[in-house]
Scaffold this motif. Structure first.
Motif, PDB file in Angstrom:
ATOM      1  N   PRO A  70      39.649  41.736  33.944  1.00  0.00           N
ATOM      2  CA  PRO A  70      40.841  42.413  33.431  1.00  0.00           C
ATOM      3  C   PRO A  70      41.799  42.785  34.556  1.00  0.00           C
ATOM      4  N   GLY A  71      43.020  42.270  34.483  1.00  0.00           N
ATOM      5  CA  GLY A  71      44.028  42.583  35.489  1.00  0.00           C
ATOM      6  C   GLY A  71      43.906  41.798  36.779  1.00  0.00           C
ATOM      7  N   ARG A  72      43.019  40.824  36.845  1.00  0.00           N
ATOM      8  CA  ARG A  72      42.824  40.069  38.094  1.00  0.00           C
ATOM      9  C   ARG A  72      42.568  38.595  37.778  1.00  0.00           C
ATOM     10  N   VAL A  73      43.154  37.717  38.604  1.00  0.00           N
ATOM     11  CA  VAL A  73      42.960  36.277  38.489  1.00  0.00           C
ATOM     12  C   VAL A  73      42.617  35.738  39.869  1.00  0.00           C
ATOM     13  N   SER A  74      41.565  34.935  39.961  1.00  0.00           N
ATOM     14  CA  SER A  74      41.059  34.455  41.247  1.00  0.00           C
ATOM     15  C   SER A  74      41.563  33.048  41.567  1.00  0.00           C
ATOM     16  N   PHE A  75      41.923  32.840  42.840  1.00  0.00           N
ATOM     17  CA  PHE A  75      42.282  31.525  43.373  1.00  0.00           C
ATOM     18  C   PHE A  75      41.508  31.302  44.668  1.00  0.00           C
ATOM     19  N   SER A  76      41.356  30.033  45.052  1.00  0.00           N
ATOM     20  CA  SER A  76      40.802  29.677  46.352  1.00  0.00           C
ATOM     21  C   SER A  76      41.843  28.945  47.174  1.00  0.00           C
ATOM     22  N   ALA A  77      41.886  29.239  48.450  1.00  0.00           N
ATOM     23  CA  ALA A  77      42.788  28.538  49.361  1.00  0.00           C
ATOM     24  C   ALA A  77      42.055  27.339  49.951  1.00  0.00           C
ATOM     25  N   VAL A  78      42.538  26.143  49.651  1.00  0.00           N
ATOM     26  CA  VAL A  78      41.986  24.926  50.238  1.00  0.00           C
ATOM     27  C   VAL A  78      42.727  24.696  51.551  1.00  0.00           C
ATOM     28  N   ILE A  79      41.998  24.868  52.654  1.00  0.00           N
ATOM     29  CA  ILE A  79      42.597  24.777  53.989  1.00  0.00           C
ATOM     30  C   ILE A  79      42.087  23.504  54.652  1.00  0.00           C
ATOM     31  N   GLN A  80      42.994  22.599  55.028  1.00  0.00           N
ATOM     32  CA  GLN A  80      42.570  21.322  55.595  1.00  0.00           C
ATOM     33  C   GLN A  80      43.644  20.764  56.532  1.00  0.00           C
ATOM     34  N   GLY A  81      43.209  19.840  57.378  1.00  0.00           N
ATOM     35  CA  GLY A  81      44.138  19.115  58.221  1.00  0.00           C
ATOM     36  C   GLY A  81      44.653  17.882  57.505  1.00  0.00           C
ATOM     37  N   LEU A  82      45.868  17.482  57.847  1.00  0.00           N
ATOM     38  CA  LEU A  82      46.498  16.314  57.246  1.00  0.00           C
ATOM     39  C   LEU A  82      46.845  15.304  58.328  1.00  0.00           C
ATOM     40  N   ASN A  83      47.132  14.093  57.906  1.00  0.00           N
ATOM     41  CA  ASN A  83      47.576  13.061  58.833  1.00  0.00           C
ATOM     42  C   ASN A  83      48.530  12.134  58.101  1.00  0.00           C
TER      43      ASN A  83
ATOM     44  N   GLU B 104      39.402  33.360  49.748  1.00  0.00           N
ATOM     45  CA  GLU B 104      39.360  34.104  48.483  1.00  0.00           C
ATOM     46  C   GLU B 104      40.630  34.940  48.290  1.00  0.00           C
ATOM     47  N   PHE B 105      41.353  34.634  47.203  1.00  0.00           N
ATOM     48  CA  PHE B 105      42.590  35.338  46.870  1.00  0.00           C
ATOM     49  C   PHE B 105      42.518  35.851  45.435  1.00  0.00           C
ATOM     50  N   GLU B 106      43.163  36.994  45.209  1.00  0.00           N
ATOM     51  CA  GLU B 106      43.275  37.537  43.860  1.00  0.00           C
ATOM     52  C   GLU B 106      44.724  37.907  43.575  1.00  0.00           C
ATOM     53  N   PHE B 107      45.226  37.457  42.439  1.00  0.00           N
ATOM     54  CA  PHE B 107      46.509  37.950  41.940  1.00  0.00           C
ATOM     55  C   PHE B 107      46.218  39.102  40.982  1.00  0.00           C
ATOM     56  N   ASN B 108      46.963  40.186  41.146  1.00  0.00           N
ATOM     57  CA  ASN B 108      46.774  41.381  40.335  1.00  0.00           C
ATOM     58  C   ASN B 108      47.882  41.480  39.299  1.00  0.00           C
ATOM     59  N   LEU B 109      47.510  41.818  38.063  1.00  0.00           N
ATOM     60  CA  LEU B 109      48.423  41.782  36.938  1.00  0.00           C
ATOM     61  C   LEU B 109      48.648  43.171  36.365  1.00  0.00           C
ATOM     62  N   ASN B 110      49.836  43.373  35.767  1.00  0.00           N
ATOM     63  CA  ASN B 110      50.075  44.624  35.040  1.00  0.00           C
ATOM     64  C   ASN B 110      49.636  44.460  33.586  1.00  0.00           C
ATOM     65  N   ASP B 111      49.889  45.459  32.768  1.00  0.00           N
ATOM     66  CA  ASP B 111      49.418  45.424  31.386  1.00  0.00           C
ATOM     67  C   ASP B 111      50.059  44.303  30.569  1.00  0.00           C
ATOM     68  N   ASP B 112      51.224  43.824  30.999  1.00  0.00           N
ATOM     69  CA  ASP B 112      51.906  42.734  30.308  1.00  0.00           C
ATOM     70  C   ASP B 112      51.470  41.361  30.802  1.00  0.00           C
ATOM     71  N   GLY B 113      50.567  41.331  31.784  1.00  0.00           N
ATOM     72  CA  GLY B 113      50.102  40.064  32.335  1.00  0.00           C
ATOM     73  C   GLY B 113      50.964  39.505  33.434  1.00  0.00           C
ATOM     74  N   ASP B 114      51.963  40.273  33.876  1.00  0.00           N
ATOM     75  CA  ASP B 114      52.825  39.812  34.967  1.00  0.00           C
ATOM     76  C   ASP B 114      52.169  40.090  36.313  1.00  0.00           C
ATOM     77  N   VAL B 115      52.391  39.184  37.273  1.00  0.00           N
ATOM     78  CA  VAL B 115      51.815  39.339  38.605  1.00  0.00           C
ATOM     79  C   VAL B 115      52.582  40.410  39.370  1.00  0.00           C
ATOM     80  N   VAL B 116      51.853  41.374  39.924  1.00  0.00           N
ATOM     81  CA  VAL B 116      52.500  42.463  40.662  1.00  0.00           C
ATOM     82  C   VAL B 116      52.104  42.482  42.133  1.00  0.00           C
ATOM     83  N   SER B 117      50.967  41.857  42.485  1.00  0.00           N
ATOM     84  CA  SER B 117      50.547  41.881  43.888  1.00  0.00           C
ATOM     85  C   SER B 117      49.521  40.791  44.142  1.00  0.00           C
ATOM     86  N   LEU B 118      49.246  40.572  45.423  1.00  0.00           N
ATOM     87  CA  LEU B 118      48.299  39.552  45.863  1.00  0.00           C
ATOM     88  C   LEU B 118      47.350  40.161  46.884  1.00  0.00           C
ATOM     89  N   THR B 119      46.055  39.863  46.716  1.00  0.00           N
ATOM     90  CA  THR B 119      45.044  40.385  47.635  1.00  0.00           C
ATOM     91  C   THR B 119      44.319  39.236  48.314  1.00  0.00           C
TER      92      THR B 119
END
Length: 568
Positions: free
Chosen positions: A499-512, A542-557
């Motif tokens: 509730p109030g949180r959505v999880s994402f992962s950062a894929v960190i890699q080198g490119l060529n 590990e990243f989390e977007f934090n949501l308000n009661d309306d489901g809008d994104v208010v912050s990032l952790t």
């Protein structure tokens, strides 16, 4: 542990010489799109699809066939798109409907296998996959003497055949028993012209082919136990209708009820499927090309209904697809375990599940469609689900077309709709998650800027922590001091929510920018590397977007940094 960490760093460096573009982990690049039916991108794609199908109708490519197509999304309670076409032979026919629509009944053939396995899932199905089927089917419990038991060529070792192997077509048993046997389906003279020897009456099938009735349970097992295996268990997938008839018997033992009752109580009634049935429905509700007999609408397949005997409509198939995606009948964890490959095939584009025929598409990225196709008589069909997009489609056809007709239409739909669904998901993710998140309170200069571009996932273009450029730090750690711009940091959803949180992962890699060919060097290795960087027992990705009661994104952790950044 240290050697594994070192391997991860080496893999990150190796990717510099391997991939020209971002290499996402398997799974959705963005959260699944919602309300697709009203989205302009979807509407434009379906207009293109409609034009192509109409052109095929006008050119005569679909002559002799009635079709109904549905595209649906888990987030909607109705089909996002529907198209039906009625062939003239049906309009002027003597049996069935005169106009095909989403409520018209079709035979769905082997899509019935999907219904059978969904029923298994309602009984905590995957827990049975490693059990021998003989546990639930007494006819298969040690049916041979000692010498037969060790004869692997002439006799199936039923004690080692599992429910999971039957469900994924890896039991090594024949495709059918009695159905379509040449000895019963053609006159002796025709068989002789084919170079086949005449058979004594004792070697001909006693049931299963006209004019004989379907095999009863005893006849079926008498025949199956006298049938040679065609492969060792779990050696290769080989399609088997007989395996699903056996699965039907096992399911009845697990549920202690007839298959028809289980189907009604656990799928048809809970989902309110008004045009789906175990037995033949009223033909006036159905599309019947030609007549009941030649179309095989009234073909009685006896106890093989779990393999291919269910009747349904386009709307009911769409409802079933949405129920699978929405976990209406089965828990999310069970659904995820079920919707996975069980084995490869000889084609890189096709894997096999329980009973999924999993088609892999390379555009717009690697996307797996979980499909099940079916054929019986003049009816051909396919149902497909895209878990990445929480969407799917169903194609039901009736007429003189072959099994290739729904497959061709399915590929056509996938090639048009998958890029559209991906674009809709990207657009919605950009509106919701992209932007700058910053905290400048005098003690901390920290910010993250996120955008959506042409690659999978949301791109981190700038990441500052306590005035330090984190992208530069990761680049140096990966040995990219001279070209830190080749470091890619992209966010993908993990499907983890609170509730109030959505999880994402950062894929960190080198490119060529210079691609390298070869199966190994060009392979995506990010699944090996994702959680390589740990800080205080918390992964840097590990990243989390934090949501308000309306489901809008208010912050990032960014969890490892122990800080929350408000959205600017």
């Amino acid at each position: 542990m240290y050697s594994l960490y070192l391997l991860s760093l080496l893999s990150l460096g190796a990717n510099v010489a391997a991939k020209p573009n971002a290499c996402p982990i398997l799974g959705p690049a963005f959260p699944a799109p919602t309300e697709i039916g009203s989205d302009p991108t979807f509407i434009a794609a379906t207009q293109n699809l409609t034009a192509q199908i109409r052109q095929a109708i006008q050119s005569g490519e679909l002559a002799g066939n009635s079709i109904s197509v549905q595209i649906f999304s888990e987030s909607d309670s109705y089909a996002a798109f529907g198209l039906s076409h009625t062939d003239d032979s049906v309009r002027h026919g003597s049996v069935g409907v005169r106009e095909v629509d989403e409520n018209t009944v079709f035979r769905i053939g082997s899509i019935s296998k999907l219904w059978t396995m969904l029923l298994y899932m309602t009984f905590n199905g995957t827990k049975h996959f490693q059990e021998p089927v003989s546990k639930y089917v007494p006819e298969l419990r040690s049916p041979y003497n000692d010498s037969q038991q060790i004869d692997q060529i002439d006799y199936v070792n039923w004690d080692e055949v599992t429910i999971g192997e039957l469900a994924s077509h890896q039991a090594g048993i024949p495709r059918d028993y009695a159905f379509m046997d040449l000895a019963a389906s053609a006159p002796p003279q025709a068989l002789t012209r084919m170079g086949l020897p005449s058979l004594p009456k004792s070697e001909r099938m006693p049931c299963g082919n006209a004019p004989f009735p379907p095999c009863n349970r005893q006849q079926f097992f008498d025949g199956i136990l006298d049938t040679q295996p065609i492969a060792a268990t779990s050696s290769t997938p080989l399609y088997s209708n007989a395996g699903y008839q056996i699965l039907g018997y096992a399911l009845e033992a697990i549920a202690r009820k007839p298959f028809a009752d289980i189907l009604m109580e656990r799928i048809i009634e809970p989902l309110r499927l008004s045009r789906s049935s175990h037995g033949m429905p009223d033909p006036s509700l159905a599309v019947v090309p030609s007549d009941l007999i030649s179309s095989q609408f009234n073909l009685d397949i006896g106890d093989a209904i779990p393999a291919g005997g269910i009747y349904s409509s386009p709307k009911d198939i769409s409802t079933l697809g949405r129920a699978i995606l929405a976990n209406t009948l089965v828990s999310p964890a069970m659904t995820r375990r079920w919707m996975k490959p069980a084995t490869h095939t000889a084609s890189l584009q096709v894997s096999v599940g329980h009973p999924w025929e999993i088609m892999s598409f390379k555009e717009p990225r690697l996307v797996d469609l979980y499909t099940k196709s079916g054929n019986v008589g003049m009816y051909n069909s396919i149902m497909a689900l895209s878990p990445d997009h929480n969407a799917g489609f169903a194609i039901l056809t009736a007429g003189n077309g072959t099994f290739a007709l729904p497959m061709k239409l399915g590929e056509q739909i996938a090639e048009i709709m998958l890029p559209a669904l991906e674009q809709i998901a990207k657009n919605q993710a950009a509106r919701r998650f992209a932007g700058t998140y910053a905290l400048e309170d005098g003690t901390s200069n920290s910010s993250i800027t996120i955008v959506a571009d042409d690659e999978p996932g949301l791109k981190i273009t700038k990441w500052i922590s306590n005035s330090v450029d984190m992208g530069q730090s990761f680049a140096e750690k990966a040995g990219l001091k001279e070209a830190p711009s080749l470091l890619s940091m992209r966010l993908q959803p993990t499907s983890l929510k609170s509730p109030g949180r959505v999880s994402f992962s950062a894929v960190i890699q080198g490119l060529n920018p210079q691609p390298t060919s070869g199966t190994i060097l060009s392979a995506c290795m990010t699944w090996l590397e994702l959680d390589s960087y740990i800080y205080g027992n918390v992964g840097m990705p590990e990243f989390e977007f934090n949501l308000n009661d309306d489901g809008d994104v208010v912050s990032l952790t960014p969890r490892a940094l122990r800080i929350t950044l408000p959205k600017a």
